[in-house]
Write an enzyme that holds these catalytic residues in place. Sequence first.
Site, PDB file in Angstrom:
ATOM      1  N   SER A  19     -10.305   5.637  -4.610  1.00  0.00           N
ATOM      2  CA  SER A  19     -11.254   6.737  -4.759  1.00  0.00           C
ATOM      3  C   SER A  19     -10.820   7.765  -5.804  1.00  0.00           C
ATOM      4  O   SER A  19     -11.643   8.245  -6.578  1.00  0.00           O
ATOM      5  CB  SER A  19     -11.470   7.404  -3.403  1.00  0.00           C
ATOM      6  OG  SER A  19     -10.239   7.840  -2.863  1.00  0.00           O
ATOM      7  N   TYR A  29     -15.207   1.043  -6.699  1.00  0.00           N
ATOM      8  CA  TYR A  29     -16.468   1.735  -6.405  1.00  0.00           C
ATOM      9  C   TYR A  29     -17.445   1.567  -7.562  1.00  0.00           C
ATOM     10  O   TYR A  29     -18.622   1.861  -7.436  1.00  0.00           O
ATOM     11  CB  TYR A  29     -16.204   3.213  -6.107  1.00  0.00           C
ATOM     12  CG  TYR A  29     -15.298   3.368  -4.900  1.00  0.00           C
ATOM     13  CD1 TYR A  29     -15.815   3.238  -3.619  1.00  0.00           C
ATOM     14  CD2 TYR A  29     -13.927   3.570  -5.046  1.00  0.00           C
ATOM     15  CE1 TYR A  29     -14.995   3.321  -2.510  1.00  0.00           C
ATOM     16  CE2 TYR A  29     -13.094   3.659  -3.946  1.00  0.00           C
ATOM     17  CZ  TYR A  29     -13.632   3.533  -2.679  1.00  0.00           C
ATOM     18  OH  TYR A  29     -12.812   3.593  -1.589  1.00  0.00           O
ATOM     19  N   GLU A  77       7.674  -6.655   1.044  1.00  0.00           N
ATOM     20  CA  GLU A  77       6.484  -6.467   1.884  1.00  0.00           C
ATOM     21  C   GLU A  77       5.535  -7.663   1.736  1.00  0.00           C
ATOM     22  O   GLU A  77       5.043  -8.205   2.724  1.00  0.00           O
ATOM     23  CB  GLU A  77       5.730  -5.196   1.462  1.00  0.00           C
ATOM     24  CG  GLU A  77       6.235  -3.901   2.063  1.00  0.00           C
ATOM     25  CD  GLU A  77       5.810  -3.734   3.527  1.00  0.00           C
ATOM     26  OE1 GLU A  77       5.196  -4.655   4.090  1.00  0.00           O
ATOM     27  OE2 GLU A  77       6.119  -2.676   4.096  1.00  0.00           O
ATOM     28  N   LYS A 101       1.058   9.916   5.586  1.00  0.00           N
ATOM     29  CA  LYS A 101       1.250   8.562   6.118  1.00  0.00           C
ATOM     30  C   LYS A 101       2.539   7.942   5.603  1.00  0.00           C
ATOM     31  O   LYS A 101       2.662   6.728   5.512  1.00  0.00           O
ATOM     32  CB  LYS A 101       0.021   7.711   5.760  1.00  0.00           C
ATOM     33  CG  LYS A 101      -1.298   8.302   6.299  1.00  0.00           C
ATOM     34  CD  LYS A 101      -2.477   7.365   6.111  1.00  0.00           C
ATOM     35  CE  LYS A 101      -3.742   7.953   6.751  1.00  0.00           C
ATOM     36  NZ  LYS A 101      -4.913   7.053   6.641  1.00  0.00           N
ATOM     37  N   ARG A 106     -10.853   9.955   1.886  1.00  0.00           N
ATOM     38  CA  ARG A 106     -10.733  10.612   3.188  1.00  0.00           C
ATOM     39  C   ARG A 106     -11.858  11.622   3.394  1.00  0.00           C
ATOM     40  O   ARG A 106     -12.290  11.847   4.519  1.00  0.00           O
ATOM     41  CB  ARG A 106      -9.341  11.242   3.336  1.00  0.00           C
ATOM     42  CG  ARG A 106      -8.255  10.166   3.434  1.00  0.00           C
ATOM     43  CD  ARG A 106      -6.848  10.735   3.537  1.00  0.00           C
ATOM     44  NE  ARG A 106      -5.846   9.679   3.379  1.00  0.00           N
ATOM     45  CZ  ARG A 106      -4.551   9.885   3.173  1.00  0.00           C
ATOM     46  NH1 ARG A 106      -4.090  11.126   3.117  1.00  0.00           N
ATOM     47  NH2 ARG A 106      -3.716   8.866   3.032  1.00  0.00           N
ATOM     48  N   LYS A 111      -2.240  -1.392  -3.829  1.00  0.00           N
ATOM     49  CA  LYS A 111      -3.081  -0.208  -3.752  1.00  0.00           C
ATOM     50  C   LYS A 111      -2.236   1.051  -3.828  1.00  0.00           C
ATOM     51  O   LYS A 111      -1.230   1.113  -3.134  1.00  0.00           O
ATOM     52  CB  LYS A 111      -3.817  -0.250  -2.411  1.00  0.00           C
ATOM     53  CG  LYS A 111      -4.764   0.882  -2.184  1.00  0.00           C
ATOM     54  CD  LYS A 111      -5.372   0.730  -0.820  1.00  0.00           C
ATOM     55  CE  LYS A 111      -6.156   1.990  -0.527  1.00  0.00           C
ATOM     56  NZ  LYS A 111      -6.570   2.079   0.830  1.00  0.00           N
ATOM     57  N   LYS A 123       0.858  -1.188   0.000  1.00  0.00           N
ATOM     58  CA  LYS A 123       0.000   0.000   0.000  1.00  0.00           C
ATOM     59  C   LYS A 123       0.893   1.237   0.000  1.00  0.00           C
ATOM     60  O   LYS A 123       1.729   1.413   0.883  1.00  0.00           O
ATOM     61  CB  LYS A 123      -0.902  -0.003   1.238  1.00  0.00           C
ATOM     62  CG  LYS A 123      -1.787   1.239   1.318  1.00  0.00           C
ATOM     63  CD  LYS A 123      -2.774   1.143   2.466  1.00  0.00           C
ATOM     64  CE  LYS A 123      -3.635   2.379   2.546  1.00  0.00           C
ATOM     65  NZ  LYS A 123      -4.606   2.315   3.640  1.00  0.00           N
TER      66      LYS A 123
HETATM   67  C1  PBG Z   1      -7.352   3.611   5.551  1.00  0.00           C
HETATM   68  C2  PBG Z   1      -7.744   3.326   4.162  1.00  0.00           C
HETATM   69  C3  PBG Z   1      -7.584   4.217   3.100  1.00  0.00           C
HETATM   70  C4  PBG Z   1      -8.160   3.631   2.003  1.00  0.00           C
HETATM   71  C5  PBG Z   1      -8.645   2.378   2.378  1.00  0.00           C
HETATM   72  N1  PBG Z   1      -8.369   2.189   3.731  1.00  0.00           N
HETATM   73  C6  PBG Z   1      -7.031   5.588   3.058  1.00  0.00           C
HETATM   74  C7  PBG Z   1      -5.741   5.886   3.640  1.00  0.00           C
HETATM   75  O1  PBG Z   1      -4.858   5.042   3.778  1.00  0.00           O
HETATM   76  O2  PBG Z   1      -5.577   7.058   4.006  1.00  0.00           O
HETATM   77  C8  PBG Z   1      -8.213   4.302   0.653  1.00  0.00           C
HETATM   78  C9  PBG Z   1      -9.254   3.878  -0.266  1.00  0.00           C
HETATM   79  C10 PBG Z   1      -9.516   4.788  -1.397  1.00  0.00           C
HETATM   80  O3  PBG Z   1      -8.879   5.831  -1.614  1.00  0.00           O
HETATM   81  O4  PBG Z   1     -10.446   4.457  -2.138  1.00  0.00           O
HETATM   82  N2  PBG Z   1      -6.694   2.703   6.293  1.00  0.00           N
END
Ligand code: PBG
Length: 336
Positions: free
Chosen positions: A286, A325, A245, A229, A215, A260, A205
Amino acid sequence: MTEIPCFGAFPATRMRRNRRWPWLREMLQETHFSPANLIWPVFVIDGVNQRQAIGSMPGVERLSVDLAVKAAERAASLGVSSVAIFPVTPPEKKSDDGQHAMEPDNLICRATRAITEKLGTKIGIVCDVALDPYTTHGHDGLLIDGVIANDATTEILCKQAVNQAAAGATVIAPSDMMDGRIGEIRKALDQAGYQDVIIMSYAAKYASAFYGPFREAVGSATNLGKGDKKTYQMNPANTDEALREVAMDLNEGADIVMVKPGMPYLDIIRRLHDAYHVPIAAYQVSGEYAMLKFASQSGAIQEKECVLESLLAFRRAGATSVLSYYALQAAEWLGS
Ligand code: PBG
């Protein structure tokens, strides 16, 4: 450089011969995409019969639990494999240490129970493990002296995972990127009697700017503020690191590993697939949804064709399944 193999040359070989008719193109198609490959992320809110639009994700709504159950029913009837539940935690339930994640009656648990009650095993229920929906600072872990504390966070994540499994989660999906949490969560689930609950690890990720709309959707953007992050999510420049990982998470007991974001990271999916031959989920996040949706709304691209092409591309890259989505819509398109 590898040598180019010689299978013949033009004019004896004409590549276009194999593309002449629909039946021929279909016969020779190397990869396929079906609703069974889809995982549908759903945002849930408190209340009854409530739906809220999300400004940066037109067409996606936050749903109260009763409507989420109906949506899951529809998804199941279209052959979508599973739903991934993301709770929108009311601000007053957020705290520094995200304790609300451990409440047996929090939103994600209530949604999980309600869907399980209605649909049993007709659809998978994926529960996200991470503290960001519950923390006032919006981070996925415990913030101690300005640092995200790895091992202390993992302890809490184990409890969160067991809490979700108790509510009926079939898949536990740790998205926090702490080190060593897969092994610890596996142990905690086993000890609590949930040895058959699947772990889908957000293993590769990345610290991506494509999570912005998410968010906003879950209401963690203002909590995180200008924070990022990057001390736990991966550097978008890295690819060897993803192999490491993923190897670690597999060795700790991950059943499925995730990459991701999705589309900008197809090369990572391909490398992992070629290296390990394990189930890989890809998350069309997203920001990717927003790009496809807004471009479609403006008339710049054809929505159905572009979305289905993007989903097929994940499969071609080597992904087993895709979180999107567009899952429900795509399943409708595929079925019509
Ligand atoms: C949080 C989480 C995130 C997403 C899924 N779980 C956002 C982040 O890490 O800040 C993102 C999903 C998306 O953008 O569609 N643990």
